[in-house]
Design a protein around this motif. Structure first.
Motif, PDB file in Angstrom:
ATOM      1  N   VAL A 139       1.057  -1.100  -0.016  1.00 61.60           N
ATOM      2  CA  VAL A 139      -0.040   0.041   0.072  1.00 61.60           C
ATOM      3  C   VAL A 139       0.975   1.077  -0.131  1.00 61.60           C
ATOM      4  O   VAL A 139       1.944   1.356   0.953  1.00 61.60           O
ATOM      5  CB  VAL A 139      -0.905   0.025   1.328  1.00 61.60           C
ATOM      6  N   LEU A 140       0.827   2.117  -1.121  1.00 62.66           N
ATOM      7  CA  LEU A 140       1.596   3.192  -1.312  1.00 62.66           C
ATOM      8  C   LEU A 140       0.755   4.419  -0.725  1.00 62.66           C
ATOM      9  O   LEU A 140      -0.400   4.736  -1.224  1.00 62.66           O
ATOM     10  CB  LEU A 140       1.966   3.149  -2.636  1.00 62.66           C
ATOM     11  N   ASP A 141       1.461   5.208   0.212  1.00 60.40           N
ATOM     12  CA  ASP A 141       0.583   6.382   0.901  1.00 60.40           C
ATOM     13  C   ASP A 141       1.314   7.411   0.219  1.00 60.40           C
ATOM     14  O   ASP A 141       2.331   7.988   0.353  1.00 60.40           O
ATOM     15  CB  ASP A 141       0.904   6.334   2.279  1.00 60.40           C
ATOM     16  N   ASP A 142       0.379   8.205  -0.632  1.00 58.95           N
ATOM     17  CA  ASP A 142       0.940   9.339  -1.459  1.00 58.95           C
ATOM     18  C   ASP A 142       1.619   8.768  -2.772  1.00 58.95           C
ATOM     19  O   ASP A 142       1.773   7.329  -2.870  1.00 58.95           O
ATOM     20  CB  ASP A 142       1.712  10.461  -0.864  1.00 58.95           C
ATOM     21  N   GLY A 143       2.239   9.472  -3.661  1.00 57.90           N
ATOM     22  CA  GLY A 143       3.053   8.850  -4.829  1.00 57.90           C
ATOM     23  C   GLY A 143       2.030   8.470  -6.030  1.00 57.90           C
ATOM     24  O   GLY A 143       2.656   7.833  -6.839  1.00 57.90           O
ATOM     25  N   PHE A 144       0.840   9.297  -6.037  1.00 62.77           N
ATOM     26  CA  PHE A 144       0.146   9.048  -7.027  1.00 62.77           C
ATOM     27  C   PHE A 144       1.087   9.508  -8.685  1.00 62.77           C
ATOM     28  O   PHE A 144       0.860   8.952  -9.448  1.00 62.77           O
ATOM     29  CB  PHE A 144      -1.151   9.761  -7.089  1.00 62.77           C
ATOM     30  N   GLN A 145       1.877  10.296  -8.130  1.00 61.20           N
ATOM     31  CA  GLN A 145       2.689  11.065  -9.446  1.00 61.20           C
ATOM     32  C   GLN A 145       4.153  10.361  -9.363  1.00 61.20           C
ATOM     33  O   GLN A 145       5.013  10.541 -10.363  1.00 61.20           O
ATOM     34  CB  GLN A 145       2.769  12.458  -9.407  1.00 61.20           C
ATOM     35  N   ASN A 146       4.190   9.331  -8.457  1.00 56.10           N
ATOM     36  CA  ASN A 146       5.538   8.834  -8.497  1.00 56.10           C
ATOM     37  C   ASN A 146       5.839   7.933  -9.902  1.00 56.10           C
ATOM     38  O   ASN A 146       5.066   7.286 -10.292  1.00 56.10           O
ATOM     39  CB  ASN A 146       5.840   8.085  -7.385  1.00 56.10           C
ATOM     40  N   THR A 147       7.018   8.156 -10.354  1.00 56.29           N
ATOM     41  CA  THR A 147       7.338   7.293 -11.608  1.00 56.29           C
ATOM     42  C   THR A 147       8.170   6.209 -11.596  1.00 56.29           C
ATOM     43  O   THR A 147       8.741   5.662 -12.514  1.00 56.29           O
ATOM     44  CB  THR A 147       7.860   8.533 -12.770  1.00 56.29           C
TER      45      THR A 147
END
Length: 329
Positions: A139-147
């Protein structure tokens, strides 16, 4: 962290966004280009709770909700976070007994109370470490824009009271990327709180929209008959204050601070003075509590929030898309 300028939330603002339009176009171009980069595919499913705007939208609250549900399904879920505001570098597994908010960030400590949590600016590196440690779901908290890391289920979290502000990309508005691009990449949208800006109406057809609200939890009975002073340094402090009022707690004073605020000696002196007033009770969020000295934290009522879903089983149906139905496990 600076407080968001007022024109970000004013859909009628024209002059300042127009002035900042050249920089906005550059930021937009960079965001579009970054979104096209190849991402590493983990061997386990990855869920991301992120947003399209800067500031808080309830990402960590949603992430914790998802973590608890995955654990109930028997999953060995691990969390990934950037560790905003922390000083550590590289890939670090959070140890609540060793690390402080200044070291790993406040959100990392909150997540670590629910599941093994890894701090890493490079989410793919954090994912590799988590999988090597036995994680079968991330589960990634934030990082929607992480590439760096491919997301099997990117969930776009929206603060219903704030929406997408004036609709402009940084610095002309609060958006981190063009809204259409964010919608194209999302696999679901979760609106937290009343949808005052009719966000659901603007979501493309076929993209699931789920609704939830924040429900305070904690020692609420301790506040009955007390003069409550609430303070919060989160993305939108008013959201916490409103949640208290909805629970029947009317603060006599509210103190908003910027998101991830590092409390100074002056701030702490102010809080200490307020705490000593007869009949007064200081109230704050778990995210703020981990940034306070232990001796002050012990005297403050910490009120957390959990998600109350509008539609029964909505969250479970969302997880079915990530790891399959319960009968498949």
């Amino acid at each position: 962290m600076l407080i968001a300028p007022r024109f970000w939330s004013d859909t009628r603002a024209r002059a300042v966004p127009r002035l900042l339009a050249p920089i906005e176009r550059v930021v937009t171009a960079v965001a579009v280009r970054r979104a096209c980069r190849p991402r590493w595919h983990a061997s386990v499913p990855v869920l991301c709770c992120g947003n399209a705007t800067v500031g808080g939208a309830g990402k960590t609250t949603l992430a914790i909700d998802m973590v608890e549900r995955l654990r109930d399904r028997g999953r060995n879920v691990h969390c990934l976070t950037r560790g905003y505001g922390g000083q550590v570098r590289g890939v670090v597994k959070v140890d609540p007994a060793l690390h402080t908010a200044a070291m790993v960030g406040d959100e990392a400590l909150l997540l670590a109370a629910h599941a093994p949590t890894w701090v890493s600016a490079d989410r793919s590196a954090g994912a590799r470490a988590a999988v090597a440690a036995g994680a079968d779901c991330l589960v990634l908290d934030d990082g929607f824009q992480n590439t760096t890391l491919f997301q099997d289920l990117p969930v776009l979290v929206v603060d219903g009271a704030a929406g997408f502000g004036n609709g402009h990309v940084l610095p002309a508005g609060p958006l981190r990327e063009p809204l259409r691009q964010a919608f194209d990449r999302a696999r679901a949208v979760v609106i937290i709180g009343p949808d005052r800006h009719r966000v659901a109406r603007d979501v493309p057809a076929g993209l699931p929209v789920l609704h939830a609200r924040l429900q305070p939890e904690g020692r609420l009975l301790d506040l009955v008959g007390r003069q409550v002073i609430a303070f919060a340094g989160i993305g939108r402090p008013a959201k916490f204050f409103d949640a208290l009022r909805d629970a029947g707690i009317a603060p006599v004073r509210t103190l908003p601070f910027p998101d991830h605020h590092a409390y100074t000696r002056r701030d702490l002196s102010l809080l200490e003075g307020l705490d000593q007033q007869p009949g007064t009770r200081l109230v704050t969020t778990p995210k703020d509590a981990v940034r306070l000295p232990p001796e002050l934290r012990a005297r403050i009522t910490v009120i957390g929030t959990k998600l109350q879903w509008e539609t029964p089983h909505a969250a479970e149906n969302l997880l079915d898309r990530l790891v399959g139905s319960r009968t498949d496990l």
